[in-house]
Design a protein around this motif. Sequence first.
Motif, mmCIF file in Angstrom:
data_model
loop_
_atom_site.group_PDB
_atom_site.id
_atom_site.type_symbol
_atom_site.label_atom_id
_atom_site.label_comp_id
_atom_site.label_asym_id
_atom_site.label_seq_id
_atom_site.Cartn_x
_atom_site.Cartn_y
_atom_site.Cartn_z
ATOM 1 N N GLU A 145 2.879 105.512 54.851
ATOM 2 C CA GLU A 145 3.801 104.801 54.209
ATOM 3 C C GLU A 145 2.865 103.830 53.168
ATOM 4 O OE1 GLU A 145 6.883 102.938 52.166
ATOM 5 O OE2 GLU A 145 6.568 104.953 53.286
ATOM 6 N N GLY A 146 1.633 103.435 53.897
ATOM 7 C CA GLY A 146 0.677 102.597 53.435
ATOM 8 C C GLY A 146 0.184 103.402 52.000
ATOM 9 N N GLY A 147 0.127 104.659 51.710
ATOM 10 C CA GLY A 147 -0.157 105.130 50.481
ATOM 11 C C GLY A 147 -1.195 106.604 50.600
ATOM 12 N N PHE A 148 -1.054 107.297 51.849
ATOM 13 C CA PHE A 148 -1.627 108.406 51.987
ATOM 14 C C PHE A 148 -3.338 107.981 51.854
ATOM 15 C CE2 PHE A 148 1.162 111.990 51.422
ATOM 16 C CZ PHE A 148 2.315 111.449 52.248
ATOM 17 N N ILE A 149 -3.518 106.994 52.580
ATOM 18 C CA ILE A 149 -5.049 106.499 52.540
ATOM 19 C C ILE A 149 -5.848 107.080 53.537
ATOM 20 C CG2 ILE A 149 -6.594 104.484 52.487
ATOM 21 C CD1 ILE A 149 -4.157 102.665 51.885
ATOM 22 N N VAL A 150 -6.912 107.991 53.149
ATOM 23 C CA VAL A 150 -7.888 108.668 53.690
ATOM 24 C C VAL A 150 -8.974 107.589 54.097
ATOM 25 C CG1 VAL A 150 -9.288 110.455 54.118
ATOM 26 C CG2 VAL A 150 -7.232 110.529 52.637
ATOM 27 N N PRO A 151 -9.257 107.183 55.257
ATOM 28 C CA PRO A 151 -10.127 105.928 55.439
ATOM 29 C C PRO A 151 -11.584 106.526 55.174
ATOM 30 C CG PRO A 151 -9.466 106.790 57.618
ATOM 31 C CD PRO A 151 -8.431 107.306 56.378
ATOM 32 N N ALA A 152 -12.441 105.542 54.784
ATOM 33 C CA ALA A 152 -13.827 105.811 54.308
ATOM 34 C C ALA A 152 -14.734 106.477 55.519
ATOM 35 C CB ALA A 152 -14.560 104.723 54.083
ATOM 36 N N PRO A 153 -15.433 107.688 55.394
ATOM 37 C CA PRO A 153 -15.880 108.304 56.409
ATOM 38 C C PRO A 153 -16.661 107.510 57.496
ATOM 39 C CG PRO A 153 -16.304 109.357 54.386
ATOM 40 C CD PRO A 153 -15.964 108.078 54.199
ATOM 41 N N THR A 161 -20.383 101.627 48.538
ATOM 42 C CA THR A 161 -20.434 103.055 48.738
ATOM 43 C C THR A 161 -19.308 103.260 50.047
ATOM 44 O OG1 THR A 161 -22.162 102.717 50.218
ATOM 45 C CG2 THR A 161 -22.712 103.068 47.958
ATOM 46 N N PRO A 162 -18.868 104.436 50.269
ATOM 47 C CA PRO A 162 -18.246 104.660 51.593
ATOM 48 C C PRO A 162 -18.838 103.986 52.753
ATOM 49 C CG PRO A 162 -18.069 106.829 50.220
ATOM 50 C CD PRO A 162 -19.009 105.595 49.286
ATOM 51 N N ALA A 163 -20.291 104.193 52.446
ATOM 52 C CA ALA A 163 -20.862 103.808 53.900
ATOM 53 C C ALA A 163 -20.849 102.230 54.052
ATOM 54 C CB ALA A 163 -22.260 104.433 53.954
ATOM 55 N N GLU A 164 -20.956 101.575 53.031
ATOM 56 C CA GLU A 164 -20.821 100.315 52.921
ATOM 57 C C GLU A 164 -19.418 99.660 53.263
ATOM 58 O OE1 GLU A 164 -22.197 98.469 49.397
ATOM 59 O OE2 GLU A 164 -24.334 99.088 49.719
ATOM 60 N N ILE A 165 -18.296 100.317 52.614
ATOM 61 C CA ILE A 165 -17.038 99.970 52.960
ATOM 62 C C ILE A 165 -16.871 100.369 54.609
ATOM 63 C CG2 ILE A 165 -14.532 100.817 52.750
ATOM 64 C CD1 ILE A 165 -15.427 101.528 49.764
ATOM 65 N N THR A 166 -17.263 101.369 55.073
ATOM 66 C CA THR A 166 -17.060 101.409 56.419
ATOM 67 C C THR A 166 -17.743 100.338 57.340
ATOM 68 O OG1 THR A 166 -16.853 104.078 56.265
ATOM 69 C CG2 THR A 166 -17.414 103.112 58.401
ATOM 70 N N GLU A 167 -18.991 100.055 57.050
ATOM 71 C CA GLU A 167 -19.697 99.200 57.741
ATOM 72 C C GLU A 167 -19.281 97.783 57.617
ATOM 73 O OE1 GLU A 167 -24.390 97.174 57.765
ATOM 74 O OE2 GLU A 167 -23.644 98.708 56.195
ATOM 75 N N LYS A 168 -18.451 97.347 56.622
ATOM 76 C CA LYS A 168 -17.875 96.282 56.349
ATOM 77 C C LYS A 168 -16.499 95.825 56.941
ATOM 78 C CE LYS A 168 -20.144 94.832 51.848
ATOM 79 N NZ LYS A 168 -20.976 93.639 52.476
ATOM 80 N N SER A 169 -16.055 96.922 56.988
ATOM 81 C CA SER A 169 -14.551 97.124 57.675
ATOM 82 C C SER A 169 -14.740 97.056 59.170
ATOM 83 C CB SER A 169 -14.045 98.188 57.152
ATOM 84 O OG SER A 169 -13.776 98.402 55.617
ATOM 85 N N LEU A 170 -15.718 97.909 59.524
ATOM 86 C CA LEU A 170 -15.749 97.806 61.127
ATOM 87 C C LEU A 170 -16.434 96.371 61.546
ATOM 88 C CD1 LEU A 170 -17.584 101.287 61.718
ATOM 89 C CD2 LEU A 170 -15.307 100.578 62.339
ATOM 90 N N ALA A 194 -6.028 94.081 61.703
ATOM 91 C CA ALA A 194 -7.344 94.149 60.862
ATOM 92 C C ALA A 194 -7.364 94.808 59.676
ATOM 93 C CB ALA A 194 -8.422 94.577 61.998
ATOM 94 N N ALA A 195 -8.474 94.601 58.965
ATOM 95 C CA ALA A 195 -8.575 95.479 57.555
ATOM 96 C C ALA A 195 -8.909 96.808 57.823
ATOM 97 C CB ALA A 195 -9.909 94.693 56.686
ATOM 98 N N SER A 196 -8.491 97.713 57.197
ATOM 99 C CA SER A 196 -8.789 99.316 57.214
ATOM 100 C C SER A 196 -9.903 99.490 55.996
ATOM 101 C CB SER A 196 -7.500 100.104 56.872
ATOM 102 O OG SER A 196 -7.022 99.779 55.439
ATOM 103 N N PHE A 243 -3.669 97.992 61.806
ATOM 104 C CA PHE A 243 -4.519 97.835 60.369
ATOM 105 C C PHE A 243 -3.659 97.516 59.305
ATOM 106 C CE2 PHE A 243 -6.868 99.869 63.563
ATOM 107 C CZ PHE A 243 -7.982 99.344 63.704
ATOM 108 N N ASP A 244 -4.254 97.199 58.366
ATOM 109 C CA ASP A 244 -3.707 96.926 56.985
ATOM 110 C C ASP A 244 -3.145 98.166 56.368
ATOM 111 O OD1 ASP A 244 -4.499 94.472 56.860
ATOM 112 O OD2 ASP A 244 -6.169 94.865 55.565
ATOM 113 N N GLU A 245 -2.087 98.434 55.649
ATOM 114 C CA GLU A 245 -1.365 99.468 55.156
ATOM 115 C C GLU A 245 -0.727 100.575 56.287
ATOM 116 O OE1 GLU A 245 -4.173 98.207 52.350
ATOM 117 O OE2 GLU A 245 -4.953 99.513 53.856
ATOM 118 N N ALA A 246 -0.587 100.054 57.427
ATOM 119 C CA ALA A 246 -0.106 100.686 58.593
ATOM 120 C C ALA A 246 1.311 101.019 58.556
ATOM 121 C CB ALA A 246 -0.415 100.305 59.817
ATOM 122 N N TYR A 247 1.708 102.151 58.958
ATOM 123 C CA TYR A 247 3.311 102.269 59.202
ATOM 124 C C TYR A 247 3.489 102.773 60.430
ATOM 125 C CZ TYR A 247 8.261 103.769 59.057
ATOM 126 O OH TYR A 247 9.483 103.723 59.287
#
Length: 453
Positions: free
Chosen positions: A241-249, A206-215, A192-194, A157-161
């Motif tokens: 390393e990608g920035g301590f990104i917590v993925p959308a729920p 919204t977080p739900a939309e981000i999750t839906e589009k990413s999946l 793939a996009a995270s 995924f994007d931002e992966a280390y």
Amino acid sequence: MSLQNIAREITIDQTRHLETSIPGPKSTQRHAEREQHVTAGFGVTLPVFVEAADGGIIQDIDGNRLIDFASGIAVTSLGASNKRVAQRVAAQIEKFSHTCFMVTEYDSFTKVCKWLNEHTPGDFDKRTGLFSTGAEAVENAIKIARSATGRPNVLVFDEAYHGRSLLTMAMTAKENPYQLNFGPMPREVVRAASANPLRPVYGGSTPAEITEKSLASVRDTLATHGADTFAAMVIEPIQGEGGFIVPAPGFLTGLREIADEHGIVLVIDEIQAGLGRTGKLYASEWEGVAGDITLSAKALANGVPLSAVTGRAELMNAVHSGGLGGTYAGNPVACEAALAVFEQLDQSVLDNAAKIEQTVREVLEPLLEETNIVAQVRGRGAMLAIELADKGTLEPRPDLARSIALACHAQGVIILTCGTYGNVIRLLPPLIIGEELLRDGLQVLAGAIKDAA
């Protein structure tokens, strides 16, 4: 052993103290000597030479006591000279330092595997293999997934280390410094996009939309390359390393469903986020998701090199005898260190990670309104980050991250930067750091951010 007992055994004064400038004259001299003997390929965040360290303090050879917001990059979670770790390591060295587990066996290897089988997420029969580094754990997880499925491809995924070895470099998203000049990379790695809540590739309000589009994009990526060609998908529950990104729920849950649908092995890389760092034993527990394979390292042996691959028994046993291993894999000294960590990693330590998050947010979240350069304060437990960007445009500000880090270093606070754009300050204090010391370091950081703004 409780947090209180660990704290009582700390011998270094847990206060910040500057005897000289940072770096001091002795460290400066030693660094010049280093440059005559060590390859320039090794960088350094802060050129100070360490004399002693414990709790939340690193003491250098010039007599400065620095607040440790790095923990050796999430390694020394129980302090850099944890007494129980030292005792078990010393006792093991007296008996024997090495035999190679594939030549003659020893109980500590089995005991570490047993603990991990019992404590990693997933209500199924597990087996574990021990190795030395995080990159080794990732590579062996891919070997296992390929052996079990007969498929070649790996989805990341994007931002992966995931590491610095050849395969894990290809799996890592950031080119500079990790891939630069080291190609060609393995071709079986597909990205793939995270579900990045601040910077969603495919949008969503919204977080739900981000999750839906990413999946949906993950499904498209699999379809494009042929879902039945993928052995594994590998994801960090919080991208380090990608920035301590917590993925959308819901993103991890969605990946679990996609993996099940296509017979893909879901590998959860807990190398940085696991072993209590986020306030739970494993960060994937926050989403209620279990990987088919879970990876542990970094804090596993509190500074002694050790990593682990824990997964479903049928996957782990799919590899032919002799197919896994390594001369130093599961070294007995490292195994004893891990057993010492397990003895001390109780609820009081996990609770303190949650208290660390509460304090960090209390001090730093007001900067979201007070300045025009803090885009987000994020993370979980004692794995937290501040992303620096211009408000409105979200234009990344790596220049500010560098200047803020240097300002903190000069005042005796060790912090690290990270992120795809290098514009994120990450905080990884030891899980046992005291409240007063934590607040002192945070006030220095907050002041540096205000000055930069």
